[in-house]
Design a protein around this motif. Structure first.
Motif, PDB file in Angstrom:
ATOM      1  N   HIS A  95     129.286  72.839   9.762  1.00  0.00           N
ATOM      2  CA  HIS A  95     129.681  71.456   9.375  1.00  0.00           C
ATOM      3  C   HIS A  95     130.733  70.795  10.034  1.00  0.00           C
ATOM      4  CE1 HIS A  95     132.345  73.476   6.933  1.00  0.00           C
ATOM      5  NE2 HIS A  95     132.949  72.547   6.439  1.00  0.00           N
ATOM      6  N   LEU A  96     131.467  71.858  10.952  1.00  0.00           N
ATOM      7  CA  LEU A  96     132.682  71.246  11.537  1.00  0.00           C
ATOM      8  C   LEU A  96     132.758  70.916  13.024  1.00  0.00           C
ATOM      9  CD1 LEU A  96     135.366  73.728   9.780  1.00  0.00           C
ATOM     10  CD2 LEU A  96     134.784  71.238   9.107  1.00  0.00           C
ATOM     11  N   THR A  97     131.312  70.660  13.612  1.00  0.00           N
ATOM     12  CA  THR A  97     131.208  70.480  14.895  1.00  0.00           C
ATOM     13  C   THR A  97     131.723  68.966  15.231  1.00  0.00           C
ATOM     14  OG1 THR A  97     128.957  69.867  14.677  1.00  0.00           O
ATOM     15  CG2 THR A  97     129.247  72.130  15.131  1.00  0.00           C
ATOM     16  N   ALA A  98     131.888  68.642  16.544  1.00  0.00           N
ATOM     17  CA  ALA A  98     132.743  67.491  17.063  1.00  0.00           C
ATOM     18  C   ALA A  98     131.863  66.473  16.456  1.00  0.00           C
ATOM     19  CB  ALA A  98     133.267  67.442  18.265  1.00  0.00           C
ATOM     20  N   GLU A  99     130.591  66.508  16.721  1.00  0.00           N
ATOM     21  CA  GLU A  99     129.675  65.497  16.766  1.00  0.00           C
ATOM     22  C   GLU A  99     128.768  65.438  15.349  1.00  0.00           C
ATOM     23  OE1 GLU A  99     127.617  63.729  20.052  1.00  0.00           O
ATOM     24  OE2 GLU A  99     128.905  64.831  21.506  1.00  0.00           O
ATOM     25  N   ARG A 100     129.200  66.259  14.498  1.00  0.00           N
ATOM     26  CA  ARG A 100     128.400  66.467  13.236  1.00  0.00           C
ATOM     27  C   ARG A 100     126.959  66.989  13.658  1.00  0.00           C
ATOM     28  NH1 ARG A 100     130.782  64.603   8.482  1.00  0.00           N
ATOM     29  NH2 ARG A 100     129.178  66.063   7.609  1.00  0.00           N
ATOM     30  N   THR A 101     126.639  67.742  14.553  1.00  0.00           N
ATOM     31  CA  THR A 101     125.462  67.940  15.182  1.00  0.00           C
ATOM     32  C   THR A 101     125.189  69.524  15.136  1.00  0.00           C
ATOM     33  OG1 THR A 101     126.268  68.319  17.425  1.00  0.00           O
ATOM     34  CG2 THR A 101     125.204  66.393  16.688  1.00  0.00           C
ATOM     35  N   GLY A 102     125.521  70.194  14.052  1.00  0.00           N
ATOM     36  CA  GLY A 102     125.297  71.591  13.725  1.00  0.00           C
ATOM     37  C   GLY A 102     124.044  71.860  13.164  1.00  0.00           C
ATOM     38  N   VAL A 103     123.073  72.803  13.279  1.00  0.00           N
ATOM     39  CA  VAL A 103     122.010  73.180  12.649  1.00  0.00           C
ATOM     40  C   VAL A 103     122.111  74.424  12.217  1.00  0.00           C
ATOM     41  CG1 VAL A 103     119.300  73.093  12.477  1.00  0.00           C
ATOM     42  CG2 VAL A 103     120.805  71.308  13.694  1.00  0.00           C
ATOM     43  N   LEU A 104     121.638  74.691  10.740  1.00  0.00           N
ATOM     44  CA  LEU A 104     121.809  76.318  10.174  1.00  0.00           C
ATOM     45  C   LEU A 104     120.300  76.456  10.133  1.00  0.00           C
ATOM     46  CD1 LEU A 104     122.782  78.888   9.249  1.00  0.00           C
ATOM     47  CD2 LEU A 104     122.762  77.752   6.857  1.00  0.00           C
ATOM     48  N   ILE A 105     119.695  77.597  10.907  1.00  0.00           N
ATOM     49  CA  ILE A 105     118.234  78.093  10.334  1.00  0.00           C
ATOM     50  C   ILE A 105     118.726  79.334   9.374  1.00  0.00           C
ATOM     51  CG2 ILE A 105     116.351  79.095  11.208  1.00  0.00           C
ATOM     52  CD1 ILE A 105     116.889  77.621  14.141  1.00  0.00           C
ATOM     53  N   PHE A 106     117.973  79.223   8.290  1.00  0.00           N
ATOM     54  CA  PHE A 106     118.334  80.045   7.156  1.00  0.00           C
ATOM     55  C   PHE A 106     116.909  80.879   6.653  1.00  0.00           C
ATOM     56  CE2 PHE A 106     118.680  81.088   2.731  1.00  0.00           C
ATOM     57  CZ  PHE A 106     119.773  81.864   2.646  1.00  0.00           C
ATOM     58  N   VAL A 107     116.942  82.211   6.416  1.00  0.00           N
ATOM     59  CA  VAL A 107     116.008  82.923   5.811  1.00  0.00           C
ATOM     60  C   VAL A 107     116.358  83.734   4.848  1.00  0.00           C
ATOM     61  CG1 VAL A 107     113.969  84.396   6.138  1.00  0.00           C
ATOM     62  CG2 VAL A 107     114.288  82.678   7.813  1.00  0.00           C
ATOM     63  N   SER A 108     115.909  83.701   3.460  1.00  0.00           N
ATOM     64  CA  SER A 108     116.299  84.743   2.619  1.00  0.00           C
ATOM     65  C   SER A 108     114.896  85.428   2.137  1.00  0.00           C
ATOM     66  CB  SER A 108     116.569  83.976   1.288  1.00  0.00           C
ATOM     67  OG  SER A 108     117.170  85.027   0.374  1.00  0.00           O
ATOM     68  N   ILE A 109     115.053  86.858   2.865  1.00  0.00           N
ATOM     69  CA  ILE A 109     113.711  87.738   2.687  1.00  0.00           C
ATOM     70  C   ILE A 109     113.030  87.846   1.310  1.00  0.00           C
ATOM     71  CG2 ILE A 109     112.956  89.841   3.373  1.00  0.00           C
ATOM     72  CD1 ILE A 109     114.879  89.765   5.761  1.00  0.00           C
ATOM     73  N   ALA A 110     113.929  88.288   0.479  1.00  0.00           N
ATOM     74  CA  ALA A 110     113.413  88.605  -0.887  1.00  0.00           C
ATOM     75  C   ALA A 110     112.673  87.531  -1.469  1.00  0.00           C
ATOM     76  CB  ALA A 110     114.807  89.088  -1.786  1.00  0.00           C
TER      77      ALA A 110
END
Length: 212
Positions: A124-139
């Protein structure tokens, strides 16, 4: 869903996919895979506690109907022993806990973990607010894309949902690394469309997959 930990080759492929995707965008992509998002001890314990109470009530009514008697201390002791045995079982069998947790609760805990990782990894701290998180929770068999405000306002939710659906399908068929690579490429294309790379672009986040 995928049950194996990611290999070094998988990590290398995903890191390369992130670098390739970010070559055409000023946005940032970060990947996290969690073995599970919660221990689910308390939710499983609650299920067992309620079940034992319901069964105890049914037994009490049956005993009354059959004219059987049991001293109250003995009855309560039996309840406590049953509960202790159930809690011991839950404690030594982690796989049982998640099976007892309601699916909705699993998704809630996984979503909370995704948001936690989004903040903890400074997406969330990128200069232009263009960060993207790809998240997986396996269980929990759960995947999510968390996009910062700069990009999320420009991309319809159904496009994120489509990428997530493909990631989940790959993970379900034990192709988690392939799923990440494909998802990273798709996210990179969306970022490039709205935030093309600049001459002075700086890489603000590490280009690798984090396992937790």
């Amino acid at each position: 869903m995928a049950s194996e930990t990611m290999t070094e080759q998988d990590h290398a492929r995903i890191a390369e996919a992130i670098r390739n995707a970010e070559e055409s965008t000023s946005g940032e992509i970060y990947c996290v895979v969690a073995r599970r998002s919660d221990g689910y001890f308390f939710s499983a314990a609650m299920v067992f506690t309620v079940s034992i109470l319901v069964i105890s009530l049914a037994v009490a009514f049956l005993m009354e109907a059959w004219w059987l008697t049991m001293r109250l201390p003995v009855f309560v002791s039996a309840q406590l022993l049953a509960l202790a045995a159930a809690l011991a079982l839950v404690n030594i069998l982690p796989g049982l806990r998640i099976r007892l947790a309601p699916r909705r609760w699993q998704y809630i805990r996984s979503h909370e973990n995704a948001l936690k990782q989004f903040l903890a990894r400074n997406v969330h701290l990128t200069a232009e607010r263009t960060g993207v998180l790809i998240f997986v929770s396996i269980a929990e068999r759960y995947a999510e894309i968390v996009a910062d405000a700069g990009i999320d306002t420009k991309v319809p939710q159904d496009m994120w949902d489509s990428i997530v659906a493909g990631l989940i399908d790959d993970a379900r068929h034990d192709r988690l690394a392939d799923g990440f690579v494909t998802a990273v490429a798709a996210v990179g294309a969306l970022l490039a469309e709205h935030f093309p790379v600049r001459p002075d672009d700086v890489n603000e986040l590490d280009d690798h997959l984090v396992e937790i």
